[in-house]
Scaffold this active site. Structure first.
Site, short mmCIF file in Angstrom:
data_model
loop_
_atom_site.label_atom_id
_atom_site.label_comp_id
_atom_site.label_asym_id
_atom_site.label_seq_id
_atom_site.Cartn_x
_atom_site.Cartn_y
_atom_site.Cartn_z
N GLU A 62 0.86 -1.18 0.00
CA GLU A 62 0.00 0.00 0.00
C GLU A 62 0.90 1.23 0.00
O GLU A 62 1.95 1.23 0.65
CB GLU A 62 -0.91 0.03 1.23
CG GLU A 62 -1.82 1.27 1.25
CD GLU A 62 -2.88 1.22 2.33
OE1 GLU A 62 -3.79 2.07 2.30
OE2 GLU A 62 -2.80 0.34 3.21
N CYS A 251 -6.57 1.27 2.76
CA CYS A 251 -7.47 2.42 2.84
C CYS A 251 -7.45 3.26 1.57
O CYS A 251 -8.37 4.05 1.34
CB CYS A 251 -7.10 3.27 4.04
SG CYS A 251 -7.61 2.55 5.62
N ASN A 383 -12.49 -3.34 1.13
CA ASN A 383 -11.43 -3.40 2.12
C ASN A 383 -11.93 -2.81 3.44
O ASN A 383 -12.24 -1.63 3.51
CB ASN A 383 -10.22 -2.59 1.63
CG ASN A 383 -9.16 -2.44 2.72
OD1 ASN A 383 -8.40 -3.36 2.98
ND2 ASN A 383 -9.10 -1.28 3.35
N GLU A 384 -12.05 -3.65 4.45
CA GLU A 384 -12.33 -3.19 5.82
C GLU A 384 -13.60 -2.35 5.96
O GLU A 384 -13.66 -1.43 6.77
CB GLU A 384 -11.15 -2.40 6.38
CG GLU A 384 -9.91 -3.22 6.58
CD GLU A 384 -8.80 -2.45 7.27
OE1 GLU A 384 -9.02 -1.30 7.67
OE2 GLU A 384 -7.70 -3.01 7.41
#
Length: 829
Positions: A62, A251, A383-384
């Site tokens: 990331e 994120c 994602n999350e």
């Protein structure tokens, strides 16, 4: 990447077994067969354990901590296209990292280079600009070649003089470039005459000129690719021999606007990571405001990710947004047209990776230099997300569309940002009911949690969705953190029939641009080094084996002593008032009482914030302060009931009621209205690193007074809110310091005995190979160091040591050093 708020410093304590051994001052290394043993390992070579896939361990990249620009992406010029903005970072301007001598102005008008590269520099006659690069400057090495390029235009013939220099003088012979006419790309080549980490690239113009995409690239990139990767960083990643590369986040994937340039008349600076922004000629790629607080150029894009995965023999595993934001934003789009566009973008991504050169996106890939397929087999959607129902409704639409056109592509779902709690439970139920292929789990916890949860996957449904452990780490880069993670990894391997993929996170960190720690590989502009965690991951990733050989080992009994400690109050980015705090013993005796009719002299202020007694309440008034802990009482208290009244006044969250408080880094607290007032949980802090023990969705109302009650009975804790039981838990799992797993290498026939001894004394161990016919000599790789040892640019105290051991038999003894991980590769006869 989940946004969390703990940093850990942790000391591994001695277990009961270790305490018995402590006085014997055992030597590290092999022991005689007749020695008294303190642990026993029994291997069952005829039993069939789980198959371990070649893709078991991988890496997760990331763009955090300047991992891309100024990191893995080899570009040496910072802000090369003058696109930095205060919208990205309040300290930025379009001339950040540039110094002007003379007249220069950043312009955004119809004369721009292209629609996605908006800004350019108008440089006056006789003026110059100088770029400072990353960290301390532009790094060049004597004798190495560097390629300069710039897009420029000039109405009349103009000469650009390009130089490389530092405070000591020139670093390469100056180059002159003649510019005339409209936008065109101009190139020059430098050969460094000196090595420097403090260089500056300067461009001077004899006449008025416009400049954009000013670039300096080392010729010596990884595998020699143009627009390629920084060699030392890429080599360290390749040395892990990862089975997959998960990219680009994190994120970055599902935060910011989901819109594209073409869908808005205003340029959206903060967008989710959308793959089409990142392919094609670099001067035509978008720039974006990175979620982690800086600008990213997208020079490192999806083509480069696929290419790197291919170069290192890893499965590419891209992640695309599901149109439900995460990482604290927690919004779901209801724009059906936008959702359909992103679903089509995902189908186009598969075509870009795998499609024939005659297809629209296969042609784009081929034009970039790769006519052959990248062999994409697996991708992840989302994602999350902390809104599991909203996420899953959209995930199903992605999944259905992908299955209809590309039925062989596996689609991975996820379970939110935490290892447990209501979001996790809801997400997993939805995933199980829908029979998804695989579920991505993420967690960042204390080392103690990792030592306690080696058995996490023992009870998972063998017939349900498989697990992708996409992000995990304990809070720290010391050797004790790596030991705890290693202990946990033995459980991952033992459950390789459930856990199919796993990757430590984050991967990279530039030491001068850190938003998140811990990280696996650290670097600056001239050096890189693997953390203790890197050394541990490399040991596991390069000695996986192909199948688990079932084995058992003796362990540590459950914890029996009571939870003990003082009590506390705290807030997080919130103002709150407390009243009528009372602690009573098991027999009804009052241990502590404060109605705040006087002062607050009974309370010790150990955190931040601003506390005072106001109108008979204890009030914290700093709405920005985080962890404002005040504590009272005796750390020896146990078996008690804590009652208090709590009222949120203002701010983002609720309030925190602490118990079992030993000191500022060791306590439990009931976090009511945490995570931006979305979730309540009990967290345990061990030397500053937190782990969640129990959690539920819920909010705290502003202005409402709540009756909070915590009952501590032995190691059982019961929590009541307004007289109703909210939840309970028993904290009796030991932080087991001795863990092991045995695997078999199908190619060599080797048994690989992997043992973690995360305690401060050696572990004398009897090993029974269950009658396996083996050679007497084993190859040994050992990682052993002081618990607080940390690898740096100049010192590597955590490094593997290779040796041989000649005492192997069907039954033999071995002493595993204190604070160590040992791999014994035992050959069959």
């Amino acid at each position: 990447m989940s946004r969390t708020r703990t940093r850990a410093r942790w000391r591994i304590g001695l277990t009961a077994t270790a305490l018995l051994l402590a006085s014997s001052a055992l030597p590290a290394g092999p022991a005689n067969a007749d020695d008294v043993t303190d642990y026993a390992i029994k291997v069952s070579p005829k039993a069939k354990g789980a198959k371990i896939d070649d893709t078991m361990y991988g890496v997760f990249f990331e763009d955090i901590n300047r991992a891309a620009d100024g990191g893995l992406y080899a570009e040496l010029v910072q802000n090369r296209s003058f696109e930095y903005s205060t919208a990205d970072n309040r300290t930025y301007t379009p001339l950040t990292s540039w110094a002007v001598d003379g007249t220069a102005q950043v312009v955004n008008d119809d004369g721009r280079l292209n629609a996605r590269n908006r800004n350019y520099l108008s440089l006056g006659a006789g003026s110059a600009v100088t770029n400072a690069g990353y960290n301390t400057g532009v790094r060049v090495e004597k004798g190495k070649t560097y390629d300069f390029s710039v897009w420029a235009r000039a109405e009349s013939r103009t000469t650009l003089t390009v130089t490389l220099k530092d405070a000591g003088g020139t670093l390469a012979e100056a180059r002159k470039v003649a510019v005339k006419g409209g936008w065109a790309k101009y190139k020059a080549r430098f050969t460094a005459t000196r090595t420097s980490s403090n260089g500056r690239l300067a461009v001077a113009s004899s006449g008025a000129a416009a400049l954009d995409e000013v670039s300096l690239f080392p010729r010596d990139t990884y595998k020699g690719h143009k627009n390629g990767l920084r060699k030392d960083l890429a080599q360290k990643i390749a040395a892990l021999k990862p089975g997959f590369v998960r990219f680009p986040g994190g994120c970055l994937v599902n935060t910011g606007s989901m819109q594209d340039y073409s869908e808005s008349s205003n340029w959206e600076r903060k967008r989710s990571f959308q793959w089409k922004d990142t392919v094609g000629p670099v001067e035509q790629r978008a720039t974006n405001a990175n979620f982690w607080g800086y600008n990213q150029s997208y020079g490192l894009g999806y083509y480069e990710y696929f290419q790197f995965s291919e170069d290192i023999g890893a499965m590419p595993l891209p992640v695309v947004p599901a149109l439900v934001t995460g990482c604290g934003q927690d919004k779901a789009t209801d724009d059906d047209a936008l959702l359909k566009r992103h679903i089509q973008d995902t189908l186009d991504l598969i075509e870009f990776a795998n499609g024939p050169v005659t297809s629209k996106w296969g042609k784009v890939r081929a034009k970039m230099g790769h006519p052959k397929s990248f062999h994409l087999t697996t991708l992840e959607v989302g994602n999350e997300e902390n809104l599991p129902n909203e996420f899953f409704a959209r995930f199903q639409q992605f999944r259905t569309a992908i299955a209809a056109k590309y039925p062989k592509i596996k689609v991975i779902s996820n379970s939110g940002p935490d290892d447990a709690g209501s979001t996790f439970d809801t997400a997993w139920k939805l995933n199980r009911d829908a029979k998804v292929d695989m579920v991505d789990e993420h967690y960042y916890n204390s080392p103690q949690w990792f030592l306690q949860n080696n058995d996490r996957y023992d009870s998972y449904d063998r017939n349900g969705p498989k697990v992708f452990l996409g992000e995990y780490a304990s809070w720290g880069n010391a050797f004790k953190n790596a030991l705890a993670e290693a202990a946990f990894m033995t459980g991952l391997e033992r459950n390789a029939d459930v856990v199919k993929l796993a990757s430590y996170a984050p991967l990279l960190a530039n030491e001068d641009y850190v938003q998140w720690s811990p990280d696996m590989i650290w670097f600056n502009n001239h050096a890189s080094w693997g953390s203790a965690n890197y050394a541990m991951q490399k040991l596991f990733m390069t000695n996986v084996g192909d199948r688990v050989v079932p084995s058992t080992a003796t362990g540590t009994p459950s914890l029996t002593g009571p939870i003990s400690g003082a009590v506390g109050l705290s807030t997080w980015a919130t103002t709150a008032a407390y009243d009528d705090v009372k602690v009573t013993a098991e027999d009804g005796t009052t241990l502590f009482s404060d109605d705040f009719s006087g002062d607050a002299s009974q309370w010790k202020h150990t955190g931040g914030g601003s506390w005072s007694v106001q109108d008979g309440q204890y009030v914290q008034t700093d709405v920005a302060a985080e962890n404002t802990m005040v504590s009272a009482g005796d750390p020896a208290w146990h078996d008690y009931t804590l009652k208090a009244k709590a009222t949120k006044k203002s701010g983002k969250e609720g309030f925190l009621i602490a118990f079992g408080v030993k000191d500022t880094g060791n306590y439990y607290w009931w976090n009511l209205g945490g995570w931006n007032n979305t979730t309540s949980a009990v967290e345990q802090a061990v030397d500053g690193g937190k782990s969640t023990l129990i959690s539920k969705a819920g909010t705290i109302e502003t202005g409402r007074t709540y009756d909070v009650e915590v009952k501590v009975e032995g190691r059982q804790v019961t929590l009541l809110l307004d007289g109703k039981e909210w939840g309970s838990f028993t904290d009796d799992k030991p932080a087991e310091p001795f863990r092991q797993v045995v695997t078999k290498d199908a190619k060599t026939g080797d048994l690989i005995v992997k043992v973690v001894n995360a305690q401060s004394v050696a572990a004398r161990t009897a090993i029974d190979l269950g009658g396996a016919k083996v050679r007497s000599k084993a190859r040994v790789t050992t990682l052993a160091a002081e618990p607080n040892a940390v690898n740096t640019e100049t010192a590597t105290p955590v490094a593997p040591v290779k040796s041989t051991f000649s005492g192997v038999a069907k039954k033999f003894s071995y002493t595993f050093p204190a604070n160590s991980v040992t791999f014994l590769r035992i050959k069959k006869k």
